[in-house]
Design a protein around this motif. Structure first.
Motif, PDB file in Angstrom:
ATOM      1  N   THR A  11       4.926  90.544   7.561  1.00 46.04           N
ATOM      2  CA  THR A  11       5.682  91.688   8.061  1.00 46.04           C
ATOM      3  C   THR A  11       6.810  91.954   7.081  1.00 46.04           C
ATOM      4  OG1 THR A  11       7.290  90.383   9.304  1.00 46.04           O
ATOM      5  CG2 THR A  11       5.237  90.928  10.426  1.00 46.04           C
ATOM      6  N   ILE A  12       7.192  93.244   6.993  1.00 42.81           N
ATOM      7  CA  ILE A  12       8.277  93.605   6.100  1.00 42.81           C
ATOM      8  C   ILE A  12       9.132  94.659   6.770  1.00 42.81           C
ATOM      9  CG2 ILE A  12       6.763  95.283   4.935  1.00 42.81           C
ATOM     10  CD1 ILE A  12       8.364  94.735   2.363  1.00 42.81           C
ATOM     11  N   ARG A  13      10.455  94.496   6.676  1.00 48.66           N
ATOM     12  CA  ARG A  13      11.351  95.519   7.263  1.00 48.66           C
ATOM     13  C   ARG A  13      12.686  95.504   6.530  1.00 48.66           C
ATOM     14  NH1 ARG A  13      10.394  91.796  10.986  1.00 48.66           N
ATOM     15  NH2 ARG A  13      12.021  90.258  11.501  1.00 48.66           N
ATOM     16  N   VAL A  14      13.397  96.634   6.667  1.00 45.50           N
ATOM     17  CA  VAL A  14      14.720  96.773   6.069  1.00 45.50           C
ATOM     18  C   VAL A  14      15.740  96.809   7.186  1.00 45.50           C
ATOM     19  CG1 VAL A  14      16.156  98.170   4.531  1.00 45.50           C
ATOM     20  CG2 VAL A  14      13.677  98.110   4.207  1.00 45.50           C
ATOM     21  N   ARG A  15      16.835  96.092   7.010  1.00 47.16           N
ATOM     22  CA  ARG A  15      17.856  96.045   8.068  1.00 47.16           C
ATOM     23  C   ARG A  15      19.194  95.681   7.445  1.00 47.16           C
ATOM     24  NH1 ARG A  15      18.768  90.820   8.222  1.00 47.16           N
ATOM     25  NH2 ARG A  15      17.097  89.311   8.003  1.00 47.16           N
ATOM     26  N   ALA A  16      20.236  95.721   8.253  1.00 48.18           N
ATOM     27  CA  ALA A  16      21.563  95.333   7.759  1.00 48.18           C
ATOM     28  C   ALA A  16      21.574  93.837   7.442  1.00 48.18           C
ATOM     29  CB  ALA A  16      22.618  95.650   8.815  1.00 48.18           C
ATOM     30  N   ALA A  17      22.358  93.469   6.421  1.00 51.31           N
ATOM     31  CA  ALA A  17      22.463  92.052   6.054  1.00 51.31           C
ATOM     32  C   ALA A  17      23.330  91.323   7.075  1.00 51.31           C
ATOM     33  CB  ALA A  17      23.056  91.922   4.663  1.00 51.31           C
ATOM     34  N   ARG A  18      22.939  90.092   7.389  1.00 47.78           N
ATOM     35  CA  ARG A  18      23.773  89.262   8.263  1.00 47.78           C
ATOM     36  C   ARG A  18      24.721  88.432   7.405  1.00 47.78           C
ATOM     37  NH1 ARG A  18      18.111  87.793  10.852  1.00 47.78           N
ATOM     38  NH2 ARG A  18      17.799  89.696  12.077  1.00 47.78           N
ATOM     39  N   ALA A  19      25.690  87.851   8.069  1.00 53.90           N
ATOM     40  CA  ALA A  19      26.756  87.159   7.334  1.00 53.90           C
ATOM     41  C   ALA A  19      26.232  86.081   6.384  1.00 53.90           C
ATOM     42  CB  ALA A  19      27.768  86.574   8.311  1.00 53.90           C
ATOM     43  N   PRO A  20      25.368  85.166   6.834  1.00 48.57           N
ATOM     44  CA  PRO A  20      24.915  84.119   5.908  1.00 48.57           C
ATOM     45  C   PRO A  20      24.130  84.701   4.732  1.00 48.57           C
ATOM     46  CG  PRO A  20      23.720  84.012   8.000  1.00 48.57           C
ATOM     47  CD  PRO A  20      24.824  84.993   8.183  1.00 48.57           C
ATOM     48  N   GLU A  21      23.432  85.787   4.975  1.00 45.99           N
ATOM     49  CA  GLU A  21      22.681  86.419   3.888  1.00 45.99           C
ATOM     50  C   GLU A  21      23.625  87.056   2.876  1.00 45.99           C
ATOM     51  OE1 GLU A  21      19.038  87.465   6.961  1.00 45.99           O
ATOM     52  OE2 GLU A  21      20.465  89.001   6.336  1.00 45.99           O
ATOM     53  N   ARG A  22      24.670  87.719   3.381  1.00 53.73           N
ATOM     54  CA  ARG A  22      25.645  88.302   2.460  1.00 53.73           C
ATOM     55  C   ARG A  22      26.294  87.211   1.613  1.00 53.73           C
ATOM     56  NH1 ARG A  22      27.518  91.300   7.020  1.00 53.73           N
ATOM     57  NH2 ARG A  22      29.446  90.094   6.962  1.00 53.73           N
ATOM     58  N   ALA A  23      26.601  86.086   2.255  1.00 50.27           N
ATOM     59  CA  ALA A  23      27.243  84.999   1.507  1.00 50.27           C
ATOM     60  C   ALA A  23      26.291  84.444   0.462  1.00 50.27           C
ATOM     61  CB  ALA A  23      27.672  83.888   2.473  1.00 50.27           C
ATOM     62  N   ARG A  24      25.042  84.257   0.854  1.00 47.10           N
ATOM     63  CA  ARG A  24      24.096  83.621  -0.052  1.00 47.10           C
ATOM     64  C   ARG A  24      23.747  84.516  -1.234  1.00 47.10           C
ATOM     65  NH1 ARG A  24      20.366  79.393   0.301  1.00 47.10           N
ATOM     66  NH2 ARG A  24      20.819  78.413  -1.686  1.00 47.10           N
ATOM     67  N   LEU A  25      23.696  85.825  -0.992  1.00 53.40           N
ATOM     68  CA  LEU A  25      23.236  86.755  -2.027  1.00 53.40           C
ATOM     69  C   LEU A  25      24.385  87.532  -2.669  1.00 53.40           C
ATOM     70  CD1 LEU A  25      20.077  88.120  -0.164  1.00 53.40           C
ATOM     71  CD2 LEU A  25      20.048  86.769  -2.263  1.00 53.40           C
ATOM     72  N   ASP A  26      25.631  87.167  -2.346  1.00 58.92           N
ATOM     73  CA  ASP A  26      26.797  87.868  -2.902  1.00 58.92           C
ATOM     74  C   ASP A  26      26.747  89.359  -2.595  1.00 58.92           C
ATOM     75  OD1 ASP A  26      27.828  85.576  -3.935  1.00 58.92           O
ATOM     76  OD2 ASP A  26      27.112  85.911  -5.972  1.00 58.92           O
ATOM     77  N   LEU A  27      26.556  89.717  -1.336  1.00 57.71           N
ATOM     78  CA  LEU A  27      26.466  91.131  -0.963  1.00 57.71           C
ATOM     79  C   LEU A  27      27.735  91.578  -0.231  1.00 57.71           C
ATOM     80  CD1 LEU A  27      22.768  91.196   0.318  1.00 57.71           C
ATOM     81  CD2 LEU A  27      23.651  91.865  -1.922  1.00 57.71           C
ATOM     82  N   GLY A  28      28.001  92.883  -0.260  1.00 58.04           N
ATOM     83  CA  GLY A  28      29.163  93.437   0.442  1.00 58.04           C
ATOM     84  C   GLY A  28      28.879  93.628   1.929  1.00 58.04           C
TER      85      GLY A  28
END
Lengths: 239, 239
Positions: free
Chosen positions: B104-121
DNA sequence: AAGTGGTCTAGACCACGTC
DNA sequence: ACGTGGTCTAGACCACTTC
């Protein structure tokens, strides 16, 4: 005009000469090799060709070069060996260094799987080292180490084994570990794991099956490590 | 006579020029770069200096060189990416290649741990891919993949994802994965693992937490893999 | 000052792929 | 035949270490 199927570049031949001399112990760890220009003169090639060989062996971590001083055999110091082959860390990054717990060492006849794994003959003897290692004061790793006895004569009489065995192998027995093949898997902790490192029976543990090769291409160590996997990871970078 | 604290060798400067141009996409994957002599002329250095740079980038697997043809950007082909970053094998050696199961594939808002791990805003969006992979016909791996959505515009509309995503990243989005940092640990299979790959609850599984970096230094993928560990190992050679 | 490795150049020739 | 990378040489000069 090209009928050279067995074409081998000059630097390859020089490379093999140098490796052979290294394996024969013509230069000892810590000593300087001949300088580029001297070796070039001796072999009748140009200095740039020797440089290419030394650079290649440096990339392979066989040699170390120091500007103004010379070219040396790379030493497996404690720190270096740790950093190079010991991959355990806290999740997220912090590398760990182990401390020693209990250990036993004995020499005995090789069993069939050990002979197969280490390429030994029927009459071969092995050294077995069993030990526990601590991470930040807590027993965390059980190691079962099997060595071909002929490579390490008298190792069982060593009064106190160092934390990093690879520096001992090189310093006392001239065995330089160059490469390791590791196979990692997950298992469940046994009653023996519980007795040795206090982990609950049935908890997940990380198992590393490592075969180590030394410079004159030979299998020089077989090591099984059983590692508690709570708050601990095997960290590796692939490039 | 030496007051050059900021001394940087010429080949270093050339190296940085070439890397900058590569990152800017001046040459596309598959194309040939300028020949050594042409680039040397253009930059006003000698051919040997360019050679040293190309050789270094080849060692880093950024470039590929082919005698008689030219110098190219290294391509993450399916096979190559498999061989380079996929490390699962049977105990004792045989390397395995996975096949695809459900995904399955989908686009959604980043969650906090994902932002931290991937250096996202804070406002960043991510692509999440969940899939099962088979080894020799048997469901064996659960993968949870999180990508920064801005690097892969429209990836969710891809009709059929390939087995090796890294070749897709490069071919369709210009994202060349160069390095991965992996952390391995052992866990116990959960009920969800049982539903997805049929492994018994409480059986040991190998977990790989991988962060992948692409050529213009950036975190380009976070991947969690849960792997059944019966008759299966993660094989790696340290040198 | 002498000796070492590190950088850089210029040029010759070889091996390979393409036309 | 031509252009590419691959090998090899000879020599200059720079940077570092040791004496």
């Amino acid at each position: 005009m090209n009928d050279t199927p067995g074409f081998r570049p000059l630097y390859r031949q020089v490379y093999e000469i140098v490796v052979r001399r290294l394996a024969q112990g013509e230069w000892r760890p810590g000593e300087a090799l001949p300088s580029e220009s001297n070796l070039a003169k001796e072999l009748g090639v140009s200095q740039g060709t020797v440089r290419k060989v030394f650079d290649a062996l440096t990339a392979e971590k066989v040699l170390e070069r120091h500007q103004g001083k010379g070219t040396f055999i790379a030493e497996n110091t404690q720190e270096r060996a740790q950093f190079r082959f010991f991959r355990l860390a806290r999740p997220g990054g912090k590398r760990l260094t182990p401390a020693l717990g209990n250990e036993t060492i004995r020499v005995r006849a090789a069993r069939a799987p050990e002979r197969a794994r280490l390429d030994l003959g029927r009459e071969a003897r092995v050294v077995e080292i069993d030990r526990v290692r601590l991470l930040e004061g807590i027993p965390a790793i059980r190691e079962f180490i099997v060595l071909p006895a002929d490579l390490y004569p008298g190792i069982e009489k060593t009064p106190e084994l160092p934390n990093s065995l690879y520096s001992l192998y090189q310093a006392k027995f001239g065995v330089t570990i160059m490469t390791t093949h590791e196979e990692l898997s997950a298992e469940l902790a046994t009653a023996e794991d519980h007795r040795a490192i206090g982990i609950a029976v049935g908890a997940p543990i990380l198992v590393i099956d490592r075969l180590a090769l030394c410079l004159p291409e030979r299998k020089a160590e077989w090591r099984l490590s059983r590692i508690r996997s709570d708050n601990l990871v095997y960290a590796i970078t692939l490039t």
